[in-house]
Design an enzyme around this catalytic site. Structure first.
Site, PDB file in Angstrom:
ATOM      1  N   HIS A  56       0.838  -1.203   0.000  1.00 46.13           N
ATOM      2  CA  HIS A  56       0.000   0.000   0.000  1.00 46.13           C
ATOM      3  C   HIS A  56       0.874   1.254   0.000  1.00 46.13           C
ATOM      4  O   HIS A  56       1.185   1.815   1.044  1.00 46.13           O
ATOM      5  CB  HIS A  56      -0.885  -0.031   1.251  1.00 46.13           C
ATOM      6  N   LEU A  59       2.529   6.587  -4.839  1.00 43.06           N
ATOM      7  CA  LEU A  59       3.685   7.190  -5.512  1.00 43.06           C
ATOM      8  C   LEU A  59       3.319   8.460  -6.273  1.00 43.06           C
ATOM      9  O   LEU A  59       4.210   9.156  -6.768  1.00 43.06           O
ATOM     10  CB  LEU A  59       4.334   6.171  -6.455  1.00 43.06           C
ATOM     11  N   ASN A  90      -4.855   5.860  -7.169  1.00 44.33           N
ATOM     12  CA  ASN A  90      -5.460   7.204  -7.155  1.00 44.33           C
ATOM     13  C   ASN A  90      -4.477   8.267  -7.639  1.00 44.33           C
ATOM     14  O   ASN A  90      -4.106   9.196  -6.928  1.00 44.33           O
ATOM     15  CB  ASN A  90      -6.021   7.547  -5.775  1.00 44.33           C
ATOM     16  N   ASN A 276      -6.471   9.166   7.023  1.00 44.23           N
ATOM     17  CA  ASN A 276      -7.695   8.391   6.771  1.00 44.23           C
ATOM     18  C   ASN A 276      -7.319   6.927   6.563  1.00 44.23           C
ATOM     19  O   ASN A 276      -6.557   6.626   5.641  1.00 44.23           O
ATOM     20  CB  ASN A 276      -8.394   8.930   5.528  1.00 44.23           C
ATOM     21  N   ASP A 303       0.770   2.616   3.775  1.00 43.49           N
ATOM     22  CA  ASP A 303      -0.127   3.684   3.306  1.00 43.49           C
ATOM     23  C   ASP A 303       0.659   4.990   3.163  1.00 43.49           C
ATOM     24  O   ASP A 303       0.184   6.073   3.518  1.00 43.49           O
ATOM     25  CB  ASP A 303      -1.321   3.865   4.234  1.00 43.49           C
ATOM     26  N   HIS A 307       2.504  14.411   0.718  1.00 46.86           N
ATOM     27  CA  HIS A 307       1.826  15.653   0.344  1.00 46.86           C
ATOM     28  C   HIS A 307       2.834  16.791   0.361  1.00 46.86           C
ATOM     29  O   HIS A 307       3.733  16.824   1.209  1.00 46.86           O
ATOM     30  CB  HIS A 307       0.690  15.985   1.318  1.00 46.86           C
TER      31      HIS A 307
END
EC number: 3.5.2.3
Length: 428
Positions: A56, A59, A90, A276, A303, A307
Site C-alpha cells: 500500500h 507514488l 489514485n 484516513n 499507506d 503531500h
C-alpha cells in the site's frame, strides 16, 4: 555483478551466519564462508531479513509529481528496506486502464531502486459506478493482480460483488478502503471523547466495521479474495477474526502509525496527524498490535501518502489526509512489536515480507534467505536509536508524524537482486 559476502549477520534474528551473494542470487549460506574475491560487509550484531514488501504505497505519479514521483518514492522505499511496493491507483489520470498501469510499471523499472507493482482501480475514475478494465490491466505488461479504489470506498454492494466475481478468473484480489461514506460526511478525526471535546466531526468505528462485515460476507458468497486496507479498530479485528475462523479468503493490513499513535495527538491541531482512517484510541492500538501478533492481521502496510508542504501546513480543516511512512515503517514496527515482545524478527519478516508478497502474488519477493533465491535483502542495525529527521528523507514530501521522535533500528544496506541500493545507510 561482483560477489558480496555478508559476514556474521543474524538471519531473521537467529544465530550469526555468512551469506554469499553472487550476481542476482544468494549463492551460499553457512556458518563460515571464505570471501575469495567477494566484497565483504561486516555485519556482526545486525539482522538480515528478506527485502520488505509494501502492499500500500502512494507514488502520486502521474499527476501529482509535486508530492512524489516513482523515482523519489522508490528511493524512499529502498532507504526503508523495501525491495517491492504496490503503487495505489489514485493518480491523475487514475490507474484504471492498461495504459496507465503500464506507465507506472515502466517508471518503476527505470527507477531501479525497488520493484513497482501497480494496483489497478476497481471502478472507472474511482467513482464507484462502473467496473474498470480489470481484465485488460491484468493482461497488460504490468500483470495487475490487486485492485483498489483506495482513498475511496467501493460502497455499492452490487459493484463490489461484481468486482469480486471478475477477479476470480485470474486469482486477483480486491483491496477495500472500508469507509461507509454517508457515516463519515464531514469527518475530521476519530469519533469519540476527543472529537467531542475538540468540536471536530467524528469518523465512527462503525463506518469501517460495517463495510468490512459486508465485504467478508460477499467474498465468502462468491468464493473470492478480499483484502482489507489499513484496518484501524478493535471491532474490525473481531470481524476479520470471525471471517478467518470460517475459512474465508480474507486478509488484512495495519499501518505503522495505527500501531503507535492515538487520537490524543489531535489535541495539538497539528495536521500532520490528520489521516484516513483516523488515528484511533489506545484501546484500538492495543487490539491492532495483538491481532498483528496472533496473525489475525496478516501484514504491515505503510499507506505512504506524501503531500507537499502547502497541503499540510495549514489549518486542520483544510489539510490533506495522509502521512509518509516508507522510511520509518521498520523502526515503528521494532518499537511497537519487537521491543514489546509481541513479535520476534522472524515474525517481522513474515508480516513485512513473506505475507504481503503472497497476498499480492508477487514473484521473486518474500522469499527465504536461502541458496538459489533472489538476493532481495535488507540488513538492519537493531541497536541504533535516533531522532527522526525528515530533512534527510529520500521522499519528496516531509509529512511525517515522527519528526524529532526517537525510534529504534536503522537500515544499513538494501539489496535488489544482488545490487546494493543502500550502503551504510545511504542510497547508492
Amino acid at each position: 555483478m561482483s560477489k558480496i559476502l555478508i559476514r556474521g549477520a543474524g538471519i531473521l534474528g537467529g544465530r550469526p551466519q555468512d551469506v554469499l551473494i553472487d550476481g542476482e542470487n544468494i549463492a551460499e549460506v553457512a556458518d563460515t564462508i571464505e570471501p575469495g574475491d567477494a566484497e565483504v560487509i561486516e555485519a556482526a550484531g545486525r539482522i538480515l531479513l528478506p527485502g520488505l514488501v509494501d502492499l500500500h504505497t502512494h507514488l502520486r505519479e502521474p499527476g501529482r509529481e509535486d508530492s512524489e514521483t516513482v523515482l523519489t518514492g522508490t528511493r524512499a522505499a529502498a532507504a526503508g528496506g523495501y525491495t517491492a511496493v504496490h503503487a495505489m491507483a489514485n493518480t491523475f489520470p487514475v490507474a484504471d486502464t492498461a495504459g496507465v498501469v503500464e506507465q507506472v510499471y515502466r517508471l518503476g523499472k527505470e527507477s531501479g531502486y525497488c520493484d513497482v507493482q501497480p494496483v489497478g482501480a476497481v471502478t472507472v475514475g474511482l467513482e464507484g459506478k462502473q467496473l474498470a478494465e480489470l481484465g485488460a490491466m491484468h493482461d497488460s505488461a504490468a500483470g495487475v493482480k490487486v485492485f483498489s479504489d483506495d482513498g475511496k470506498c467501493v460502497d455499492d454492494a452490487v459493484i463490489m460483488r461484481r468486482a469480486l466475481e471478475y477477479v476470480k478468473a485470474f486469482d486477483g484480489v480486491i483491496a477495500q478502503h472500508a469507509q461507509e461514506p454517508r457515516l463519515t460526511e464531514g469527518a475530521q478525526m476519530n469519533e469519540g471523547v476527543v472529537s467531542a471535546e475538540l468540536g471536530l466531526g467524528g469518523w465512527p468505528a462503525v463506518a469501517e466495521e460495517s463495510i468490512i462485515a459486508r465485504d467478508v460476507l460477499l467474498a465468502a458468497h462468491v468464493g473470492s479474495r478480499v483484502h482489507i486496507c489499513h484496518l484501524s479498530t478493535a471491532g474490525s479485528v473481531e470481524i476479520v477474526r470471525w471471517a478467518k475462523s470460517k475459512g474465508w479468503n480474507v486478509t488484512a493490513e495495519v499501518t505503522p502509525h495505527h500501531l503507535l499513535l492515538t487520537d490524543e495527538l489531535v489535541r495539538t491541531y497539528d495536521p500532520v496527524y490528520k489521516v484516513n482512517p483516523p488515528l484511533r484510541t489506545a484501546t484500538d492500538v492495543m487490539a491492532l498490535r495483538e491481532a498483528l501478533a496472533d496473525g489475525t492481521i496478516d501484514c504491515v502496510a505503510t499507506d505512504h501518502a506524501p503531500h507537499p508542504h502547502e497541503d499540510k501546513d495549514c489549518e486542520w480543516g483544510a489539510a490533506a489526509m495522509g502521512m509518509v511512512g516508507l522510511e520509518t515503517a521498520l523502526s515503528v514496527v521494532q518499537e511497537t512489536m519487537v521491543e514489546t515482545g509481541l513479535l520476534d524478527w522472524a515474525q517481522v519478516a513474515d508480516r513485512m515480507s513473506f505475507r504481503p508478497a503472497r497476498i499480492g502474488r508477487l514473484e521473486g519477493h518474500g522469499r527465504p534467505v536461502s541458496p538459489g533465491e533472489p538476493a532481495n535483502l535488507v540488513l538492519v542495525d537493531p541497536a541504533y536509536r535516533g531522532a527522526v529527521d525528515p530533512a534527510g528523507f529520500a521522499s519528496r514530501s516531509r509529512n511525517t508524524p515522527y519528526q524529532g521522535r526517537e525510534l529504534p533500528g536503522r537500515v544499513t544496506h538494501t539489496f535488489l537482486r544482488g545490487r546494493a541500493t543502500v550502503v551504510d545507510g545511504k542510497l547508492t
